[in-house]
Design an enzyme around this catalytic site. Structure first.
Site, PDB file in Angstrom:
ATOM      1  N   ASN A 354       0.844  -1.250  -0.066  1.00 29.79           N
ATOM      2  CA  ASN A 354      -0.108   0.105   0.112  1.00 29.79           C
ATOM      3  C   ASN A 354       0.922   1.329  -0.010  1.00 29.79           C
ATOM      4  O   ASN A 354       0.853   1.898   1.136  1.00 29.79           O
ATOM      5  CB  ASN A 354      -0.923   0.002   1.099  1.00 29.79           C
ATOM      6  CG  ASN A 354      -2.058   1.252   1.384  1.00 29.79           C
ATOM      7  OD1 ASN A 354      -1.785   2.109   1.533  1.00 29.79           O
ATOM      8  ND2 ASN A 354      -2.971   0.909   0.492  1.00 29.79           N
ATOM      9  N   GLY A 397      -1.765   2.101   4.643  1.00 31.92           N
ATOM     10  CA  GLY A 397      -0.583   2.679   4.573  1.00 31.92           C
ATOM     11  C   GLY A 397      -0.570   4.065   3.952  1.00 31.92           C
ATOM     12  O   GLY A 397      -1.759   4.795   3.981  1.00 31.92           O
ATOM     13  N   ARG A 399      -1.038   4.991   0.717  1.00 28.38           N
ATOM     14  CA  ARG A 399      -2.251   5.395  -0.323  1.00 28.38           C
ATOM     15  C   ARG A 399      -3.490   5.514   0.473  1.00 28.38           C
ATOM     16  O   ARG A 399      -4.321   6.189   0.215  1.00 28.38           O
ATOM     17  CB  ARG A 399      -2.389   4.052  -1.093  1.00 28.38           C
ATOM     18  CG  ARG A 399      -3.415   4.640  -2.373  1.00 28.38           C
ATOM     19  CD  ARG A 399      -3.248   3.118  -3.435  1.00 28.38           C
ATOM     20  NE  ARG A 399      -4.009   3.436  -4.623  1.00 28.38           N
ATOM     21  CZ  ARG A 399      -5.336   3.456  -4.789  1.00 28.38           C
ATOM     22  NH1 ARG A 399      -6.133   2.972  -3.914  1.00 28.38           N
ATOM     23  NH2 ARG A 399      -5.996   3.671  -5.991  1.00 28.38           N
ATOM     24  N   CYS A 400      -3.522   4.747   1.585  1.00 32.80           N
ATOM     25  CA  CYS A 400      -4.789   4.717   2.385  1.00 32.80           C
ATOM     26  C   CYS A 400      -5.091   5.981   3.170  1.00 32.80           C
ATOM     27  O   CYS A 400      -6.249   6.441   3.198  1.00 32.80           O
ATOM     28  CB  CYS A 400      -5.013   3.711   3.446  1.00 32.80           C
ATOM     29  SG  CYS A 400      -5.255   1.871   2.714  1.00 32.80           S
ATOM     30  N   MET A 401      -4.005   6.556   3.413  1.00 31.92           N
ATOM     31  CA  MET A 401      -3.892   7.953   4.239  1.00 31.92           C
ATOM     32  C   MET A 401      -4.202   9.124   3.214  1.00 31.92           C
ATOM     33  O   MET A 401      -3.928  10.283   3.770  1.00 31.92           O
ATOM     34  CB  MET A 401      -2.839   7.946   5.131  1.00 31.92           C
ATOM     35  CG  MET A 401      -2.563   6.976   6.071  1.00 31.92           C
ATOM     36  SD  MET A 401      -1.654   7.303   7.369  1.00 31.92           S
ATOM     37  CE  MET A 401       0.067   7.304   6.386  1.00 31.92           C
TER      38      MET A 401
END
Length: 410
Positions: A354, A397, A399-401
């Site tokens: 991620n 990670g 990308r998620c944030m």
């Protein structure tokens, strides 16, 4: 940026140089997690807020050092609500309604409570939650006590940290998503108000999918590979019906995308979204938890203009070959920790796949995934490392944030 891009949303790839991104500053909502309730809020442990903020600031500084403009979701919502008292009151009523507060007395006390806060403090409080002990004069009904939280009148929203999921940028438009878990559904109210009322976003942003749909769709499953091709995950959090609805909306509204690849992955906490096991990091390079095709069933959705129907076929080729065919180039897949059974599983769990591409061949990654990061560098990928002892406790990670708002076209 206004001179370069006529639209406030411009996402036609996963790897074009990142120009503008949406984040959330970790806040007091993380301090309202307890061992008894953290699983209900999709956290596997309790982050230490002070260190989580320090780690997040490293993330922010890397973005700024690479000339990425940063918007914060809480700031955009506050700007909307500060523009109109009537709009603020409407938002308060909707927020309380969607928090499923049923007792009139509690509703009225909460309306007064939120109305008396400054807009910034109100939005912060809505995210961090309202504890029962904060409303000392409130008379709760039996239903409030039996069916509500024993700790909170308004539950905290710790997953706002993961701005990737509540809405997603696709081309010049967005999806405002129907979140799979009840605990995350109020997050999308923020996106609704930003894209309906904020002066910078209320014009020229088509909405491809909306939050009141019956089936779930989350941004961690949405990928834009180029101006013709999308990849959408069917996962623990995104349902197949949503992929069809999104495809129908895009084709009906003549969005430029001609092909959608639906990647079905196992419904598993460790693989909650497609981007926990698969991301693009360069023109011809992807990272994946594994290249074993047992993890991916692939379906192709295209539009037949003659019949006005969506054609769906199951792809028999392997993942690498499918990507090569639709992208028109040879593809390399770097497996988490090279596919090592121990390190690969550990690093995938801690979001080794991620990563956030900020330019072709340049990513931000958690430093803890040292085996995978080294493999990236050995394959010519530039890696910016951020600490993650606390940020990783929510299973998301870089990308998620982050939600990319504008990327350079490639």
């Amino acid at each position: 940026m206004e001179e370069e891009y006529l639209n406030p949303i411009n996402i036609f790839s996963e790897i074009g140089r990142l120009k503008k991104v949406l984040l959330h500053r970790p806040g007091e909502e993380l301090e309202n997690l307890t061992p008894l309730i953290m699983k209900n809020f999709l956290f596997d442990d309790i982050p230490y807020l002070k260190v989580a903020r320090q780690e997040h600031e490293v993330f922010v500084n890397i973005l700024k050092d690479n000339s990425v403009e940063i918007e914060y979701v809480e700031d955009l919502v506050s700007e909307v609500l500060a523009s109109s008292v009537a709009l603020k009151n409407k938002f308060i009523s909707q927020f309380i309604l969607e928090a499923e507060i049923k007792t009139d007395g509690v509703i009225n006390i909460l309306k007064d409570y939120f109305s008396n806060l400054t807009v910034d403090n109100m939005v912060s409080k809505m995210i961090s939650g309202v504890a029962r002990e904060e409303l000392k004069d409130c008379e709760f009904s039996l239903d409030d006590w039996v069916n509500g939280s024993s700790l909170f009148v308004i539950d905290p929203m710790p997953n706002v940290l993961f701005t990737r999921d509540p809405f997603a940028s696709i081309g010049n438009g967005i999806t405002i998503n129907k979140m799979y878990t009840k605990v995350r559904r109020r997050e999308t109210i923020f996106a609704e108000y930003i894209f309906k009322y904020h002066s910078a976003y209320k014009e020229n942003v088509p909405i491809w999918f909306n939050r009141w749909e019956e089936t779930s769709l989350e941004g961690g499953d949405e990928f834009v590979l180029n101006k013709d091709l999308l990849v959408i995950g069917i996962s623990e959090r995104t349902e197949a019906g949503s992929v069809e609805k999104l495809a129908a909306s895009l084709f009906k509204n003549k969005a430029p995308f001609s092909t959608i690849l639906a990647f079905k992955i196992p419904k598993n906490r460790a693989y909650m979204h497609l981007d926990t096991v698969f991301t693009q990091i360069d023109y011809s390079v992807f990272t994946s938890f594994t290249s074993d095709d047992m993890y991916f069933s692939i379906y192709v959705l295209t539009y037949n203009s003659n019949s006005n129907k969506i054609n769906i076929k199951k792809e028999k080729a392997k993942l690498k070959d499918v990507l090569s065919f639709y992208l028109g180039r040879k593809i390399d897949i770097i497996k988490c920790a090279g596919g090592d059974l121990i390190h690969g599983a550990r690093e995938q769990w801690n979001d080794g796949a991620n990563v956030l591409a900020i330019a072709p061949g340049e990513v931000i990654a958690y430093s803890r995934n040292h085996v995978t990061n080294k493999l990236f560098e050995e394959n010519g990928i530039k890696v910016h490392r951020i600490p993650s002892s606390e940020l990783s406790r929510g299973r998301g990670g870089p990308r998620c944030m982050s939600m990319s708002l504008v990327r350079e076209d490639i």
